[in-house]
Scaffold this active site. Structure first.
Site, PDB file in Angstrom:
ATOM      1  N   ALA A   1       6.441 -13.089  -7.683  1.00 49.91           N
ATOM      2  CA  ALA A   1       6.676 -11.797  -8.337  1.00 49.91           C
ATOM      3  C   ALA A   1       8.018 -11.178  -7.926  1.00 49.91           C
ATOM      4  CB  ALA A   1       5.549 -10.833  -7.974  1.00 49.91           C
TER       5      ALA A   1
ATOM      6  N   GLU B   1      10.688  -1.913  -0.485  1.00 49.22           N
ATOM      7  CA  GLU B   1       9.436  -2.680  -0.478  1.00 49.22           C
ATOM      8  C   GLU B   1       8.203  -1.807  -0.258  1.00 49.22           C
ATOM      9  OE1 GLU B   1       9.386  -5.581  -1.524  1.00 49.22           O
ATOM     10  OE2 GLU B   1      11.511  -6.095  -1.372  1.00 49.22           O
TER      11      GLU B   1
ATOM     12  N   TYR C   1       9.779  -6.499   4.741  1.00 48.85           N
ATOM     13  CA  TYR C   1       8.346  -6.378   4.449  1.00 48.85           C
ATOM     14  C   TYR C   1       7.570  -5.889   5.660  1.00 48.85           C
ATOM     15  CZ  TYR C   1       9.680  -9.139   0.385  1.00 48.85           C
ATOM     16  OH  TYR C   1      10.295  -9.586  -0.754  1.00 48.85           O
TER      17      TYR C   1
END
Ligand code: X8Z
Ligand code: ZN
Length: 621
Positions: A351, A408, A518
């Site tokens: 994605a 993120e 992340y």
């Protein structure tokens, strides 16, 4: 100063650099001034916008139609963009001694940090690097595992199929097969990856960094050393949570799988956690659910039962943003996005969200199967898209996240609001589970959020060691598994060797996407979420808050997004949360009831937390 004067100055600079630096200059450049610095920056931003957009278009076509031609076209566009950026970084040095206005100063800094893939000045080497980069990305995209061998190509599975199956399969043999099978995509990347590291490091050194990892760590408004120390500080804050969760999950997996899950050293075999990389464990909730937990819901099952289309899954995400006061997604978003896997060509299914022209041409690219993970991922990706839309009117170099961790964290901070009350409000469930389901639901969330933390940390720990030369190609896999073991307490399913290259089987390594972002995002998202819950007037326990429909929360979010990267991120964080440090206290507050419960469970079962690190991390048993 006239504009004519300024352009003459730039022509001179461009000439001297093109001709091989100042020694061979035929005209002496005029002394740099604030005005010439501004003109330089305006031109730089215009050029970069143009080249970046072309690069995005080439890359979009490549990743939605992988073949040798599209790989080469992407490499060529990236080459042009990197070459021009490198040239601008060199030219900007001419202004270093000036006392510049804050915005220009910041832009010069951001320009220098803008290349995730720094490349050598030498055109041949740069071309080699951009082609290797394209080919690594394409190898991952084309990756397949064919359970019945090559004889039946129709039975081959892409990573999207494999992820769906690993989430649901409870057959350890089948899980081990998929785990081992997918990792075959990594091995052929090994040599290309080591060349990639070499060339990219050369590029980093040429623009003044020790190596590519140091360049990445410099992107956080502090020194690379300070950044590493910040990550350690955060890890210390959350490690106790992870250790308790790990011990609890291990015990429940052993109860389910017996010898297949149990190891003397206390580590968990990598294939049993419902995820190809054991990075998020929410998919094994059914195995580890508290025995007396009331039945809850599975979003994926509901979506499938209702035959929800991929487009409708995306619309759920869009309507959450709209409830906060954000705009409708542009028509071109729907026309140009790729949200399912096309049958007739190779694509990259991992994605991603795209800012193609840094204006309104925003898109998603993912392969939706209608799972719970897809539902969450759509919110994640739309976070990127709404960030793009919100900062699109800033100068080009500020059109970015406050730092990459912010980017993120946006969609995830909304996804934390997917509470039972919210699901009932939007009609996905009819009845809200009883209060006794609170803790089980919190466990389900922890399996994704807390389990991810050590994984989020170790990916770039590995890459930083690789880029710095501390880890040599001959030890790539060993170093990888040593970190998996140390931080995650996860052991390989079958023996690994240096003929394997398991990092290559994780998207962000061949795609060269930095990963510390992340880890940061896991922490930020709880800070953002808490701030938006407060803005929405919520005062109850944090884990039950949903700010769906709150314009006040939306206004706060919009202000943060609209600031882009125009200021050091602590200022932007302060605007949103009142805090100027990244801090896990919101995350710890959110999971506090669960931590108490996990400690109790582990104590009652006499379960010791932690594991023993072995001599050979590549050994399965
Ligand atoms: O790569 C992603 C997003 C795209 S930015 C789907 N994530 C990481 C991963 O999948 O490894 C989101 C969570 C971590
Ligand atoms: Zn993302």
């Amino acid at each position: 100063m006239s504009s004519l004067h300024r352009s003459a100055f730039f022509a001179a600079v461009a000439f001297t650099l093109a001709a091989g630096f100042y020694a061979v200059a035929q005209t002496k450049p005029a002394a740099p001034t604030v005005a010439s610095a501004r003109a330089f920056m305006n031109k730089a931003e215009a050029d970069l916008l143009k080249l970046s957009t072309l690069g995005q278009r080439a890359e979009w076509v490549d990743e939605t139609y992988i073949n040798d031609d599209t790989d080469l076209l992407t490499a060529a566009e990236n080459d042009r963009l990197i070459a021009r950026t490198t040239e601008l970084v060199d030219q900007a040095k001419a202004f270093a001694s000036l006392d510049l206005p804050a915005d220009i100063k910041r832009k010069i800094l951001l320009l220098k940090l803008s290349l995730t893939l720094p490349a050598p000045h030498n055109a041949k080497l740069r071309e080699e690097l951009t082609q290797v980069a394209s080919s690594l990305n394409a190898s991952y995209g084309k990756g397949k595992y064919c359970p019945d061998g090559a004889a039946k190509p129709d039975a081959c599975l892409g990573i999207d199929d494999l992820e769906e199956r690993m989430a649901k399969s409870r057959d350890p043999k089948e899980l081990a097969d998929m785990w081992t099978g997918w990792r075959k995509v990594g091995a052929p990347m090994r040599d290309r990856y080591s060349r990639f590291v070499q060339l990219s490091n050369q590029g980093a050194r040429e623009i003044g960094f020790a190596d590519t990892g140091t360049l990445w760590r410099a992107g956080y408004d502090m020194t690379p050393e300070q950044f590493s120390a910040e990550l350690e500080r955060l890890w210390t804050q959350v490690e106790p949570l992870y250790k308790e969760l790990h011990a609890y999950v291990r015990r429940r997996l052993i109860a389910k799988y017996g010898a297949d899950a149990g190891r003397k050293d206390g580590m968990i075999p990598a294939h049993l956690l419902g995820n190809m990389w054991a990075q998020e464990w929410g998919n094994v909730y059914d195995i580890v659910a508290p025995p007396a937990a009331p039945a809850t819901y599975d979003i994926g099952d509901i979506l499938k039962e209702r035959k929800t289309t991929a487009r409708q899954v995306v619309e759920y995400g869009e309507s959450f943003f709209r409830s906060l006061g954000f705009e409708k997604l542009p028509d071109t978003f729907w026309q140009r996005s790729m949200i399912t896997r096309p049958a007739d060509r190779e694509v990259v299914c991992h994605a991603s969200a795209w800012d193609v022209d840094f204006d309104q041409d925003v898109r998603l690219k993912l392969c939706i199967h209608g799972t719970t993970d897809d539902f969450i991922t759509v919110h994640h990706e739309l976070g990127h898209v709404y960030y793009y839309l919100q900062y699109r009117n800033l100068p080009f170099l500020f059109r970015n996240g406050a730092n990459d961790g912010f980017h993120e964290a946006i969609g995830d901070s909304l996804a934390l609001s997917i509470t039972p009350e919210y699901l009932k409000q939007i009609g996905l469930i009819q009845t809200i589970p009883p209060a006794s389901a609170d803790l089980p639901i919190l466990l389900r969330t922890a399996l994704d959020k807390i389990a991810f933390l050590p994984f989020g940390l170790l990916i770039d720990k590995w890459r930083w060691e690789v880029f710095s030369g501390q880890v040599k190609p001959a030890d790539y896999n060993k170093a990888w598994w040593a970190l998996r073991e140390k931080y995650q307490g996860i052991a390989p399913t079958v023996d690994r060797t240096e003929a394997d290259f398991d990092p290559g089987a994780k998207y962000h390594i061949p795609a060269n996407t930095p990963y510390a972002r992340y880890f940061l995002a896991r922490i930020y998202q709880f800070q953002f979420y808490r701030a938006m819950c407060r803005a929405a007037g919520y005062t109850g326990p944090l884990n039950r808050c949903s700010f769906y429909g709150s314009k006040a929360a939306g206004d706060k979010l919009k202000a943060m997004l609209a600031a882009g990267q125009s200021r050091p991120w602590p200022e932007t964080l302060k605007l949103m949360t009142g805090e100027d440090r990244v801090d896990a206290s919101a995350m710890v507050e959110y999971f506090q009831p669960l931590l108490t419960w996990l400690r109790q469970q582990n104590a009652e079962a006499n379960e010791k937390t932690g594991w023993t690190v072995g001599a050979d991390p590549m050994k399965a048993h």
